[in-house]
Design a protein around this motif. Structure first.
Motif, PDB file in Angstrom:
ATOM      1  N   PRO A 163       4.497   6.627  -4.045  1.00 19.21           N
ATOM      2  CA  PRO A 163       5.699   7.077  -4.758  1.00 19.21           C
ATOM      3  C   PRO A 163       5.760   6.585  -6.209  1.00 19.21           C
ATOM      4  O   PRO A 163       6.248   7.299  -7.085  1.00 19.21           O
ATOM      5  CB  PRO A 163       6.848   6.479  -3.929  1.00 19.21           C
ATOM      6  N   ILE A 164       5.252   5.377  -6.465  1.00 20.46           N
ATOM      7  CA  ILE A 164       5.251   4.880  -7.849  1.00 20.46           C
ATOM      8  C   ILE A 164       4.304   5.712  -8.702  1.00 20.46           C
ATOM      9  O   ILE A 164       4.620   6.068  -9.854  1.00 20.46           O
ATOM     10  CB  ILE A 164       4.860   3.389  -7.872  1.00 20.46           C
ATOM     11  N   ALA A 165       3.146   6.049  -8.163  1.00 20.01           N
ATOM     12  CA  ALA A 165       2.198   6.891  -8.903  1.00 20.01           C
ATOM     13  C   ALA A 165       2.790   8.270  -9.166  1.00 20.01           C
ATOM     14  O   ALA A 165       2.595   8.849 -10.241  1.00 20.01           O
ATOM     15  CB  ALA A 165       0.898   7.004  -8.114  1.00 20.01           C
ATOM     16  N   ALA A 166       3.561   8.790  -8.186  1.00 21.35           N
ATOM     17  CA  ALA A 166       4.189  10.097  -8.379  1.00 21.35           C
ATOM     18  C   ALA A 166       5.221  10.050  -9.500  1.00 21.35           C
ATOM     19  O   ALA A 166       5.291  10.961 -10.353  1.00 21.35           O
ATOM     20  CB  ALA A 166       4.838  10.543  -7.070  1.00 21.35           C
ATOM     21  N   VAL A 167       6.039   8.984  -9.538  1.00 25.57           N
ATOM     22  CA  VAL A 167       7.034   8.844 -10.598  1.00 25.57           C
ATOM     23  C   VAL A 167       6.352   8.737 -11.959  1.00 25.57           C
ATOM     24  O   VAL A 167       6.769   9.363 -12.955  1.00 25.57           O
ATOM     25  CB  VAL A 167       7.920   7.605 -10.341  1.00 25.57           C
ATOM     26  N   GLU A 168       5.279   7.955 -12.037  1.00 26.91           N
ATOM     27  CA  GLU A 168       4.577   7.786 -13.304  1.00 26.91           C
ATOM     28  C   GLU A 168       3.943   9.100 -13.759  1.00 26.91           C
ATOM     29  O   GLU A 168       3.957   9.448 -14.950  1.00 26.91           O
ATOM     30  CB  GLU A 168       3.503   6.706 -13.151  1.00 26.91           C
ATOM     31  N   SER A 169       3.400   9.868 -12.813  1.00 26.67           N
ATOM     32  CA  SER A 169       2.794  11.156 -13.157  1.00 26.67           C
ATOM     33  C   SER A 169       3.848  12.133 -13.684  1.00 26.67           C
ATOM     34  O   SER A 169       3.615  12.857 -14.669  1.00 26.67           O
ATOM     35  CB  SER A 169       2.090  11.754 -11.942  1.00 26.67           C
ATOM     36  N   LEU A 170       5.023  12.147 -13.038  1.00 25.67           N
ATOM     37  CA  LEU A 170       6.093  13.038 -13.517  1.00 25.67           C
ATOM     38  C   LEU A 170       6.540  12.651 -14.928  1.00 25.67           C
ATOM     39  O   LEU A 170       6.795  13.526 -15.767  1.00 25.67           O
ATOM     40  CB  LEU A 170       7.277  12.967 -12.546  1.00 25.67           C
ATOM     41  N   THR A 195       2.088  -3.997 -10.913  1.00 26.20           N
ATOM     42  CA  THR A 195       1.675  -5.394 -11.050  1.00 26.20           C
ATOM     43  C   THR A 195       2.170  -6.222  -9.876  1.00 26.20           C
ATOM     44  O   THR A 195       1.440  -7.053  -9.311  1.00 26.20           O
ATOM     45  CB  THR A 195       2.207  -5.989 -12.358  1.00 26.20           C
ATOM     46  N   ILE A 196       3.428  -5.991  -9.494  1.00 25.30           N
ATOM     47  CA  ILE A 196       3.982  -6.708  -8.345  1.00 25.30           C
ATOM     48  C   ILE A 196       3.226  -6.346  -7.069  1.00 25.30           C
ATOM     49  O   ILE A 196       2.920  -7.215  -6.240  1.00 25.30           O
ATOM     50  CB  ILE A 196       5.483  -6.386  -8.200  1.00 25.30           C
ATOM     51  N   ILE A 197       2.904  -5.075  -6.905  1.00 30.74           N
ATOM     52  CA  ILE A 197       2.159  -4.634  -5.725  1.00 30.74           C
ATOM     53  C   ILE A 197       0.787  -5.291  -5.684  1.00 30.74           C
ATOM     54  O   ILE A 197       0.328  -5.758  -4.626  1.00 30.74           O
ATOM     55  CB  ILE A 197       2.032  -3.099  -5.723  1.00 30.74           C
ATOM     56  N   ASP A 198       0.115  -5.347  -6.846  1.00 32.85           N
ATOM     57  CA  ASP A 198      -1.196  -5.994  -6.896  1.00 32.85           C
ATOM     58  C   ASP A 198      -1.095  -7.466  -6.504  1.00 32.85           C
ATOM     59  O   ASP A 198      -1.955  -8.000  -5.793  1.00 32.85           O
ATOM     60  CB  ASP A 198      -1.801  -5.863  -8.296  1.00 32.85           C
ATOM     61  N   ASP A 199      -0.034  -8.133  -6.972  1.00 35.48           N
ATOM     62  CA  ASP A 199       0.152  -9.545  -6.614  1.00 35.48           C
ATOM     63  C   ASP A 199       0.367  -9.708  -5.107  1.00 35.48           C
ATOM     64  O   ASP A 199      -0.163 -10.633  -4.488  1.00 35.48           O
ATOM     65  CB  ASP A 199       1.344 -10.138  -7.373  1.00 35.48           C
ATOM     66  N   MET A 248      10.702   4.334 -17.813  1.00 33.73           N
ATOM     67  CA  MET A 248      10.224   4.663 -16.475  1.00 33.73           C
ATOM     68  C   MET A 248       8.764   4.260 -16.305  1.00 33.73           C
ATOM     69  O   MET A 248       8.396   3.647 -15.290  1.00 33.73           O
ATOM     70  CB  MET A 248      10.373   6.170 -16.221  1.00 33.73           C
ATOM     71  N   ARG A 249       7.948   4.575 -17.305  1.00 32.77           N
ATOM     72  CA  ARG A 249       6.528   4.235 -17.210  1.00 32.77           C
ATOM     73  C   ARG A 249       6.321   2.728 -17.198  1.00 32.77           C
ATOM     74  O   ARG A 249       5.493   2.208 -16.449  1.00 32.77           O
ATOM     75  CB  ARG A 249       5.766   4.869 -18.361  1.00 32.77           C
ATOM     76  N   GLU A 250       7.070   2.013 -18.032  1.00 33.49           N
ATOM     77  CA  GLU A 250       6.951   0.554 -18.046  1.00 33.49           C
ATOM     78  C   GLU A 250       7.386  -0.048 -16.712  1.00 33.49           C
ATOM     79  O   GLU A 250       6.770  -1.013 -16.219  1.00 33.49           O
ATOM     80  CB  GLU A 250       7.781  -0.030 -19.184  1.00 33.49           C
ATOM     81  N   SER A 251       8.426   0.526 -16.126  1.00 31.80           N
ATOM     82  CA  SER A 251       8.867   0.046 -14.816  1.00 31.80           C
ATOM     83  C   SER A 251       7.795   0.297 -13.753  1.00 31.80           C
ATOM     84  O   SER A 251       7.586  -0.527 -12.855  1.00 31.80           O
ATOM     85  CB  SER A 251      10.172   0.734 -14.421  1.00 31.80           C
ATOM     86  N   CYS A 252       7.118   1.439 -13.855  1.00 33.08           N
ATOM     87  CA  CYS A 252       6.030   1.734 -12.910  1.00 33.08           C
ATOM     88  C   CYS A 252       4.889   0.733 -13.067  1.00 33.08           C
ATOM     89  O   CYS A 252       4.300   0.284 -12.076  1.00 33.08           O
ATOM     90  CB  CYS A 252       5.520   3.160 -13.120  1.00 33.08           C
ATOM     91  N   VAL A 253       4.580   0.395 -14.322  1.00 35.66           N
ATOM     92  CA  VAL A 253       3.526  -0.598 -14.568  1.00 35.66           C
ATOM     93  C   VAL A 253       3.911  -1.941 -13.971  1.00 35.66           C
ATOM     94  O   VAL A 253       3.103  -2.622 -13.335  1.00 35.66           O
ATOM     95  CB  VAL A 253       3.255  -0.722 -16.079  1.00 35.66           C
ATOM     96  N   LYS A 254       5.168  -2.345 -14.169  1.00 35.85           N
ATOM     97  CA  LYS A 254       5.639  -3.612 -13.594  1.00 35.85           C
ATOM     98  C   LYS A 254       5.571  -3.573 -12.067  1.00 35.85           C
ATOM     99  O   LYS A 254       5.173  -4.548 -11.428  1.00 35.85           O
ATOM    100  CB  LYS A 254       7.069  -3.887 -14.038  1.00 35.85           C
ATOM    101  N   ALA A 255       5.972  -2.428 -11.499  1.00 32.70           N
ATOM    102  CA  ALA A 255       5.942  -2.309 -10.043  1.00 32.70           C
ATOM    103  C   ALA A 255       4.509  -2.401  -9.522  1.00 32.70           C
ATOM    104  O   ALA A 255       4.250  -3.045  -8.496  1.00 32.70           O
ATOM    105  CB  ALA A 255       6.591  -1.001  -9.606  1.00 32.70           C
ATOM    106  N   HIS A 273       0.824  -1.212   0.000  1.00 34.76           N
ATOM    107  CA  HIS A 273       0.000   0.000   0.000  1.00 34.76           C
ATOM    108  C   HIS A 273       0.855   1.256   0.000  1.00 34.76           C
ATOM    109  O   HIS A 273       0.605   2.217  -0.739  1.00 34.76           O
ATOM    110  CB  HIS A 273      -0.922  -0.014   1.211  1.00 34.76           C
ATOM    111  N   ASP A 274       1.919   1.277   0.814  1.00 34.53           N
ATOM    112  CA  ASP A 274       2.757   2.473   0.924  1.00 34.53           C
ATOM    113  C   ASP A 274       3.604   2.703  -0.328  1.00 34.53           C
ATOM    114  O   ASP A 274       4.072   3.821  -0.568  1.00 34.53           O
ATOM    115  CB  ASP A 274       3.673   2.355   2.141  1.00 34.53           C
ATOM    116  N   LEU A 275       3.826   1.652  -1.116  1.00 36.73           N
ATOM    117  CA  LEU A 275       4.603   1.824  -2.337  1.00 36.73           C
ATOM    118  C   LEU A 275       3.791   2.443  -3.473  1.00 36.73           C
ATOM    119  O   LEU A 275       4.363   2.926  -4.449  1.00 36.73           O
ATOM    120  CB  LEU A 275       5.164   0.475  -2.800  1.00 36.73           C
ATOM    121  N   ARG A 276       2.480   2.381  -3.386  1.00 37.14           N
ATOM    122  CA  ARG A 276       1.653   2.895  -4.482  1.00 37.14           C
ATOM    123  C   ARG A 276       1.874   4.392  -4.727  1.00 37.14           C
ATOM    124  O   ARG A 276       2.016   4.833  -5.877  1.00 37.14           O
ATOM    125  CB  ARG A 276       0.174   2.659  -4.172  1.00 37.14           C
TER     126      ARG A 276
END
Length: 440
Positions: free
Chosen positions: A237-244, A273-277, A264-271, A232-235
């Motif tokens: 910062p990852i959303a912030a990176v993707e928005s930037l 996905t891992i968070i959802d798992d 960067m965006r693809e890495s955020c998507v992968k991250a 939950h806490d990782l969402r």
């Protein structure tokens, strides 16, 4: 927990085990006294029904007297054992009074059997049945500590000797009877200590199993909390990176910068996905049942495939039925299909189709996700649906896998009363097959 004939119980378990076996002993007293009282009353009834047959028996006057004693005394043991059981249910603690009460009852039962043997004949060596039965019942039904067993043996032997003197038997007969009694008491001692050791070991194992289960449950809850909190806490910062990254793409940038932003965006998507798992893994550990709705699967699967077609045009839906219904959870089931389609795309070339098939076989619905990609090595297939099995592989474009997605799929389908299987050939592709019950 180890126990032996001549050793005391481990201090770690002594108090708890004493409380446990004292409660069992009190229940044994209540049961045994009820049975003994019933038998005594039945004998008294038989005396009134068949008076001539019983009154002619040897030593009937003595037996008639002792039968009335049994009927008068035994109810007090039943009553007091019941009261002590009620008290122990409230206090959960054994007392010396309870132990003494059980000890007296055991001595009473053995004395009754012993005296009945003397009534049958003044030479008990010719009528050991009742004495032997009494010793056997006490040794099996009741648990005594080592010192209690020794005191009980001494008390029994003293009573037996007193009865021999009362019967005025000769020296030879007395020696003979004492030898027989010693053999019976040795058997009583060994049997009593064996059952003490057996029940103590069993109790210790139960306690240790309960403690282990509690530790496992605490560790499992802690693991779920950690997974949920971290994911939950990782969402944010990852959303912030993707928005930037998205904001920077709106500006005039060169190709190298665009490529970096895309990565960067693809890495955020992968991250994500891992968070959802991870979140699903934490949730599914506590998922026993969830709401399902009768759903037409043609439309459900077509909507899922249409969403994937926006980014991957090679995802196709093929149905062999016009309408088929299943009980579906609309939050979890799309997660199953997304995971399977994502995996199929991960290991397929851009030119290869990923097919979602739907058909019906009798009372089952068959959904198959088929690709023509790399395939799965046969040695990995048995571990595919195990949680954190470590069989996750890197996709054709370097996509990383956590190795928990398929285990989540399996858990969700099992909560749908369904199952999943896989058939794969390396170099030719894989087919994941879902079986669900039809909702008529």
């Amino acid at each position: 927990m180890e126990t032996h004939f001549f050793t005391k119980l481990s201090p770690k378990y002594s108090t708890a085990y004493r409380n446990y076996y004292t409660y069992q002993n009190l229940q044994g007293v209540r049961t045994a006294s009820f049975i003994f009282l019933t038998l005594s009353i039945v004998i008294r009834i038989l005396y009134h029904v068949f008076p001539e047959s019983l009154t002619k028996a040897q030593n009937f006057p003595e037996f008639n007297f002792i039968n009335w004693i049994f009927i008068a005394v035994t109810p007090f043991f039943y009553l007091f054992s019941h009261l002590l059981i009620l008290r122990m249910r409230k206090t959960k603690r054994a007392t010396a009074e309870m132990a003494l009460f059980v000890f007296v009852f055991a001595l009473y039962i053995i004395c009754c059997g012993m005296y009945s043997s003397f009534i049958s004949t003044s030479d008990p060596s010719n009528a050991l049945t009742l004495y032997l039965i009494a010793l056997s019942i006490v040794s099996v039904m009741f648990v005594f500590e080592y010192h209690e067993t020794i005191v009980l043996l001494i008390g029994i032997e003293m009573l037996f000797t007193m009865m021999l003197f009362h019967a005025q038997v000769g020296a030879t007969e007395m020696t003979h009877n004492q030898m027989i009694s010693a053999i019976l008491l040795a058997g009583f001692y060994l049997t009593s200590r064996y059952f003490f050791s057996y029940k103590a070991s069993y109790y210790g194992q139960i306690v240790e199993i309960r403690q282990k289960n509690q530790e496992i449950e605490k560790a499992n809850n802690f693991k779920n909390q950690v997974l949920g909190t971290v994911a939950h806490d990782l969402r944010n910062p990852i959303a912030a990176v993707e928005s930037l990254a998205m904001m920077m793409e709106l500006e005039d940038i060169d190709e190298d910068t665009q490529e970096n932003l895309t990565m960067m965006r693809e890495s955020c998507v992968k991250a994500r996905t891992i968070i959802d798992d991870l979140l699903d893994a934490a949730r599914n550990d506590n998922m026993n049942a969830f709401d399902t709705t009768r759903t037409e699967l043609n439309k459900c699967l077509q909507d899922i495939v249409t969403t994937w077609k926006i980014q991957h045009s090679n995802v196709v839906f093929i149905s062999d039925v016009k309408a088929v219904y299943a009980m579906i959870n609309h939050e979890k089931f799309p997660r199953v299909m997304d995971n399977l389609i994502s995996n199929a795309l991960k290991f397929s070339k851009d030119t290869d189709n990923v097919e979602v098939h739907l058909k019906r076989e009798n009372s089952n619905i068959i959904i198959a996700v088929k690709d023509r990609g790399l395939g799965i090595p046969q040695d990995l297939i048995p571990k595919l649906f195990e949680r954190f099995s470590g069989v996750g592989r890197t996709g054709l474009k370097g996509e990383q896998s956590t190795g928990i997605g398929l285990s989540i799929v399996k858990d969700i389908l099992e909560n749908h009363d369904g199952k999943i299987s896989v058939n794969s050939v390396e170099g030719e592709g894989s087919t994941f097959t879902i079986t669900l019950p039809v909702a008529d």
